[in-house]
Design a protein around this motif. Structure first.
Motif, short mmCIF file in Angstrom:
data_model
loop_
_atom_site.label_atom_id
_atom_site.label_comp_id
_atom_site.label_asym_id
_atom_site.label_seq_id
_atom_site.Cartn_x
_atom_site.Cartn_y
_atom_site.Cartn_z
N SER A 1 0.81 -1.21 0.00
CA SER A 1 0.00 0.00 0.00
C SER A 1 0.85 1.26 0.00
N ARG A 2 2.03 1.18 0.51
CA ARG A 2 2.86 2.39 0.54
C ARG A 2 3.40 2.75 -0.84
N TYR A 3 3.33 1.82 -1.81
CA TYR A 3 3.80 2.10 -3.17
C TYR A 3 2.67 2.54 -4.10
N GLU A 4 1.44 2.54 -3.61
CA GLU A 4 0.32 2.97 -4.45
C GLU A 4 0.41 4.48 -4.65
N ARG A 5 -0.03 4.90 -5.85
CA ARG A 5 -0.05 6.33 -6.10
C ARG A 5 -1.46 6.74 -6.50
N VAL A 6 -1.79 7.94 -6.20
CA VAL A 6 -3.11 8.45 -6.52
C VAL A 6 -3.12 8.86 -7.99
N ARG A 7 -4.12 8.38 -8.72
CA ARG A 7 -4.22 8.71 -10.14
C ARG A 7 -4.87 10.08 -10.29
N GLU A 8 -4.34 10.84 -11.29
CA GLU A 8 -4.91 12.15 -11.55
C GLU A 8 -6.31 12.04 -12.16
N ARG A 9 -6.49 11.01 -13.03
CA ARG A 9 -7.81 10.78 -13.63
C ARG A 9 -8.07 9.28 -13.64
N PRO A 10 -9.32 8.88 -13.65
CA PRO A 10 -9.63 7.45 -13.61
C PRO A 10 -9.24 6.75 -14.91
N ASP A 11 -9.14 5.41 -14.83
CA ASP A 11 -8.82 4.62 -16.02
C ASP A 11 -9.87 4.81 -17.10
N ASP A 12 -9.39 4.91 -18.34
CA ASP A 12 -10.31 4.98 -19.48
C ASP A 12 -10.42 3.56 -20.03
N PHE A 13 -11.45 2.83 -19.57
CA PHE A 13 -11.61 1.42 -19.92
C PHE A 13 -11.76 1.24 -21.42
N ARG A 14 -12.53 2.11 -22.07
CA ARG A 14 -12.76 1.97 -23.51
C ARG A 14 -11.45 2.13 -24.28
N HIS A 15 -10.66 3.12 -23.94
CA HIS A 15 -9.39 3.34 -24.63
C HIS A 15 -8.44 2.16 -24.42
N ARG A 16 -8.42 1.61 -23.21
CA ARG A 16 -7.56 0.47 -22.92
C ARG A 16 -7.99 -0.76 -23.72
N MET A 17 -9.30 -1.00 -23.84
CA MET A 17 -9.79 -2.14 -24.61
C MET A 17 -9.50 -1.96 -26.10
N LEU A 18 -9.65 -0.74 -26.61
CA LEU A 18 -9.33 -0.50 -28.02
C LEU A 18 -7.84 -0.72 -28.28
N ALA A 19 -7.00 -0.29 -27.35
CA ALA A 19 -5.56 -0.52 -27.50
C ALA A 19 -5.25 -2.01 -27.46
N ASN A 20 -5.92 -2.78 -26.59
CA ASN A 20 -5.72 -4.23 -26.53
C ASN A 20 -6.16 -4.90 -27.82
N ILE A 21 -7.29 -4.48 -28.37
CA ILE A 21 -7.78 -5.05 -29.63
C ILE A 21 -6.82 -4.73 -30.76
#
Length: 116
Positions: free
Chosen positions: A51-71
């Motif tokens: 938990s001490r290595y976790e970082r706070v994300r500036e914006r949430p994950d863009d699931f759609r963009h990640r899936m398009l990149a995977n495809i």
């Protein structure tokens, strides 16, 4: 027939020594063995987890963009494999034709026939 004997040399006692194992001691001011929490673990100290290595994300994950990149990556991998298989097949055909010509045969050319 000559028998082989192992080469023996006189070995002094200093060449073969057993070293004593000494366990490492924790650095001064740190509890436990090598930084691991042990019986000396303070209640106020933070536990050793990720938990001490976790970082706070500036914006949430863009699931759609990640899936398009995977495809896109999957499609590229499939295309690359198809090109590799096609290339391997063509190289094998060229090798067969070259072997046929080098043997002196005259019927090496492949004649394509239409399929009716």
């Amino acid at each position: 027939m000559k028998t082989q004997r192992p080469i023996t040399s006189e070995v002094s006692e200093e060449e073969h020594r057993v070293l004593q194992f000494r366990p490492r001691t924790p650095p001064p001011g740190r509890p436990g063995k090598l930084g691991h929490p042990g019986p000396q673990h303070d209640a106020g100290e933070e536990p050793n987890d990720l938990s001490r290595y976790e970082r706070v994300r500036e914006r949430p994950d863009d699931f759609r963009h990640r899936m398009l990149a995977n495809i896109a990556a999957f499609a590229f991998t499939v295309a690359l494999m198809a090109v590799g298989l096609w290339l391997a097949k063509n190289i094998a055909d060229l090798r067969k034709t070259q072997d046929c010509v080098l043997m002196g045969r005259r019927d090496c050319a492949r004649i394509s026939t239409p399929y009716f």
